[in-house]
Design a protein around this motif. Structure first.
Motif, PDB file in Angstrom:
ATOM      1  N   THR A 248       0.828  -1.205   0.000  1.00  0.00           N
ATOM      2  CA  THR A 248       0.000   0.000   0.000  1.00  0.00           C
ATOM      3  C   THR A 248       0.866   1.260   0.000  1.00  0.00           C
ATOM      4  OG1 THR A 248      -0.109  -0.044   2.420  1.00  0.00           O
ATOM      5  CG2 THR A 248      -1.888  -1.146   1.220  1.00  0.00           C
ATOM      6  N   ILE A 249       2.091   1.144   0.530  1.00  0.00           N
ATOM      7  CA  ILE A 249       2.974   2.292   0.708  1.00  0.00           C
ATOM      8  C   ILE A 249       4.356   1.956   0.164  1.00  0.00           C
ATOM      9  CG2 ILE A 249       4.068   3.846   2.389  1.00  0.00           C
ATOM     10  CD1 ILE A 249       1.769   3.199   4.293  1.00  0.00           C
ATOM     11  N   ILE A 250       4.938   2.895  -0.566  1.00  0.00           N
ATOM     12  CA  ILE A 250       6.330   2.784  -1.012  1.00  0.00           C
ATOM     13  C   ILE A 250       7.083   3.993  -0.480  1.00  0.00           C
ATOM     14  CG2 ILE A 250       7.870   2.874  -3.004  1.00  0.00           C
ATOM     15  CD1 ILE A 250       5.869   1.251  -4.556  1.00  0.00           C
ATOM     16  N   GLU A 251       8.244   3.748   0.108  1.00  0.00           N
ATOM     17  CA  GLU A 251       9.061   4.805   0.702  1.00  0.00           C
ATOM     18  C   GLU A 251      10.188   5.186  -0.240  1.00  0.00           C
ATOM     19  OE1 GLU A 251      11.533   5.560   4.863  1.00  0.00           O
ATOM     20  OE2 GLU A 251      11.246   3.532   4.089  1.00  0.00           O
ATOM     21  N   LEU A 252      10.393   6.475  -0.412  1.00  0.00           N
ATOM     22  CA  LEU A 252      11.529   7.008  -1.156  1.00  0.00           C
ATOM     23  C   LEU A 252      12.370   7.828  -0.174  1.00  0.00           C
ATOM     24  CD1 LEU A 252       9.706   8.220  -4.405  1.00  0.00           C
ATOM     25  CD2 LEU A 252      10.989   6.108  -4.088  1.00  0.00           C
ATOM     26  N   PRO A 253      13.391   7.208   0.453  1.00  0.00           N
ATOM     27  CA  PRO A 253      14.169   7.920   1.477  1.00  0.00           C
ATOM     28  C   PRO A 253      14.907   9.112   0.884  1.00  0.00           C
ATOM     29  CG  PRO A 253      14.587   5.540   1.536  1.00  0.00           C
ATOM     30  CD  PRO A 253      13.842   5.824   0.272  1.00  0.00           C
ATOM     31  N   ARG A 254      15.143  10.119   1.705  1.00  0.00           N
ATOM     32  CA  ARG A 254      15.857  11.313   1.272  1.00  0.00           C
ATOM     33  C   ARG A 254      17.226  10.949   0.697  1.00  0.00           C
ATOM     34  NH1 ARG A 254      14.983  14.133   5.110  1.00  0.00           N
ATOM     35  NH2 ARG A 254      13.832  15.893   4.278  1.00  0.00           N
ATOM     36  N   GLU A 255      17.928  10.026   1.364  1.00  0.00           N
ATOM     37  CA  GLU A 255      19.262   9.646   0.900  1.00  0.00           C
ATOM     38  C   GLU A 255      19.213   9.076  -0.516  1.00  0.00           C
ATOM     39  OE1 GLU A 255      23.028   6.794   2.241  1.00  0.00           O
ATOM     40  OE2 GLU A 255      21.180   6.844   3.425  1.00  0.00           O
ATOM     41  N   GLU A 256      18.205   8.250  -0.787  1.00  0.00           N
ATOM     42  CA  GLU A 256      18.087   7.684  -2.130  1.00  0.00           C
ATOM     43  C   GLU A 256      17.812   8.771  -3.158  1.00  0.00           C
ATOM     44  OE1 GLU A 256      15.137   4.718  -4.675  1.00  0.00           O
ATOM     45  OE2 GLU A 256      15.241   4.518  -2.497  1.00  0.00           O
ATOM     46  N   ILE A 257      16.957   9.727  -2.800  1.00  0.00           N
ATOM     47  CA  ILE A 257      16.650  10.819  -3.723  1.00  0.00           C
ATOM     48  C   ILE A 257      17.910  11.634  -4.008  1.00  0.00           C
ATOM     49  CG2 ILE A 257      15.327  12.949  -4.008  1.00  0.00           C
ATOM     50  CD1 ILE A 257      13.129  11.636  -2.299  1.00  0.00           C
ATOM     51  N   GLU A 258      18.676  11.943  -2.960  1.00  0.00           N
ATOM     52  CA  GLU A 258      19.905  12.718  -3.140  1.00  0.00           C
ATOM     53  C   GLU A 258      20.918  11.960  -3.987  1.00  0.00           C
ATOM     54  OE1 GLU A 258      20.998  13.539   0.875  1.00  0.00           O
ATOM     55  OE2 GLU A 258      19.773  15.375   0.978  1.00  0.00           O
ATOM     56  N   ASN A 259      21.026  10.652  -3.770  1.00  0.00           N
ATOM     57  CA  ASN A 259      21.955   9.855  -4.570  1.00  0.00           C
ATOM     58  C   ASN A 259      21.550   9.825  -6.030  1.00  0.00           C
ATOM     59  OD1 ASN A 259      23.537   9.258  -2.354  1.00  0.00           O
ATOM     60  ND2 ASN A 259      22.557   7.281  -1.962  1.00  0.00           N
ATOM     61  N   ARG A 260      20.232   9.742  -6.276  1.00  0.00           N
ATOM     62  CA  ARG A 260      19.768   9.709  -7.663  1.00  0.00           C
ATOM     63  C   ARG A 260      20.086  11.024  -8.385  1.00  0.00           C
ATOM     64  NH1 ARG A 260      15.776   5.856  -8.799  1.00  0.00           N
ATOM     65  NH2 ARG A 260      15.871   6.692 -10.926  1.00  0.00           N
ATOM     66  N   PHE A 261      20.064  12.120  -7.630  1.00  0.00           N
ATOM     67  CA  PHE A 261      20.409  13.415  -8.216  1.00  0.00           C
ATOM     68  C   PHE A 261      21.902  13.696  -8.135  1.00  0.00           C
ATOM     69  CE2 PHE A 261      15.841  14.344  -7.665  1.00  0.00           C
ATOM     70  CZ  PHE A 261      15.576  14.878  -8.911  1.00  0.00           C
ATOM     71  N   GLU A 262      22.701  12.735  -7.610  1.00  0.00           N
ATOM     72  CA  GLU A 262      24.165  12.836  -7.524  1.00  0.00           C
ATOM     73  C   GLU A 262      24.592  14.118  -6.837  1.00  0.00           C
ATOM     74  OE1 GLU A 262      25.843  12.229 -11.398  1.00  0.00           O
ATOM     75  OE2 GLU A 262      24.728  10.357 -11.734  1.00  0.00           O
TER      76      GLU A 262
END
Length: 273
Positions: A248-262
């Motif tokens: 029902t829920i998917i988490e997108l952690p801040r660290e993962e978002i920052e890594n994706r944006f390098e």
């Protein structure tokens, strides 16, 4: 179903923390209407211990957050694709599948109504069902199991059974079609181990029943409806998976978002601004 947009102005329930300080009925699909810069209050109430997420086949589900033992403080930003609720937490972003979430809520409500002694409804006109010879033979051994579920079924002949009562809950949800489920149950007894089939069949049945009235994808929701849905999901014994095993829920952690944006590339000097 909460899929219908209703007027929440007269709702006396306390406003959930994730709804923000001003839960009006403006469209939640417009992210700017919910993003006024305010911080959501802390949610003090904890979930019960999070059960292992499993499908009806016993396999662990995929995609459920691994670290949540309570609902974090959330600010609802809006909807994506009129299907997913987009929420901000202290640790990143959360996407809530509105259909899967409502399906979990409806399933647990149906399961609670089906627990214990099942209220039955006597059919004004008993329904005759054509069955296989094997299904008719199994009725002799498993009529009591069917009766515990609210189905009173008697054998008319080698290829016909007669249904005289059905669970009142199913009569409300399915009307005249409820009697036909007795044949489906007999079919399940043929396919599997009858001693362990009843509970699994009921779970499957309630899961299917929960699906139909649930909020669908591609449905724009008002803020009041979003708040009501998240409050109901919070009350669930297992808020992390729908009855069919989907998250029902998917988490997108801040660290993962920052890594994706390098954002930690060498020329950035370690800064994250």
């Amino acid at each position: 179903s909460r899929g219908d947009d209703v007027d929440d102005d007269n709702d006396s329930r306390p406003t959930p923390a994730w709804a923000g300080p001003d839960s009006t009925d403006s469209e939640a699909s417009t992210a700017d209407s919910a993003n006024d810069g305010s911080t959501a209050d802390t949610v003090d109430r904890r979930f019960r211990d999070r059960p292992t997420q499993r499908t009806f086949d016993g396999e662990e589900t995929r995609g459920a957050p691994e670290t949540f033992d309570r609902l974090p403080s959330l600010s609802v930003l809006g909807q994506f694709d009129d299907t997913y609720l987009v929420c901000e937490s202290a640790d990143g972003l959360l996407l809530v599948d509105q259909h899967a979430a409502d399906e979990r809520v409806n399933y647990e409500r149906l399961r609670e109504r089906f627990a214990g002694d099942v209220t039955t409804q006597t059919l004004a006109d008993p329904v005759e069902l054509a069955v296989t010879a094997r299904e008719a033979a199994l009725l002799d051994d498993h009529s009591e199991a069917l009766a515990r579920l609210g189905f009173r079924v008697r054998r008319a002949d080698d290829r016909t059974v007669t249904v005289t009562t059905v669970p009142a809950l199913l009569a409300e949800e399915l009307g005249a079609e409820a009697a036909e489920l007795a044949r489906d149950l007999l079919g399940e007894f043929v396919e599997g181990d009858p001693t362990g089939t009843v509970e699994a069949v009921v779970d499957d049945l309630l899961g299917d029943l929960a699906c139909h009235p649930s909020i669908k994808g591609n449905t724009s929701l008002r803020e009041g409806t979003v708040a009501e849905l998240l409050a109901a999901l919070d009350d669930c014994e297992n808020p992390y998976a729908c009855p069919h095993g989907r998250p029902t829920i998917i988490e997108l952690p801040r660290e993962e978002i920052e890594n994706r944006f390098e954002r930690d590339y060498p020329g950035h000097g370690g800064r994250r601004d």
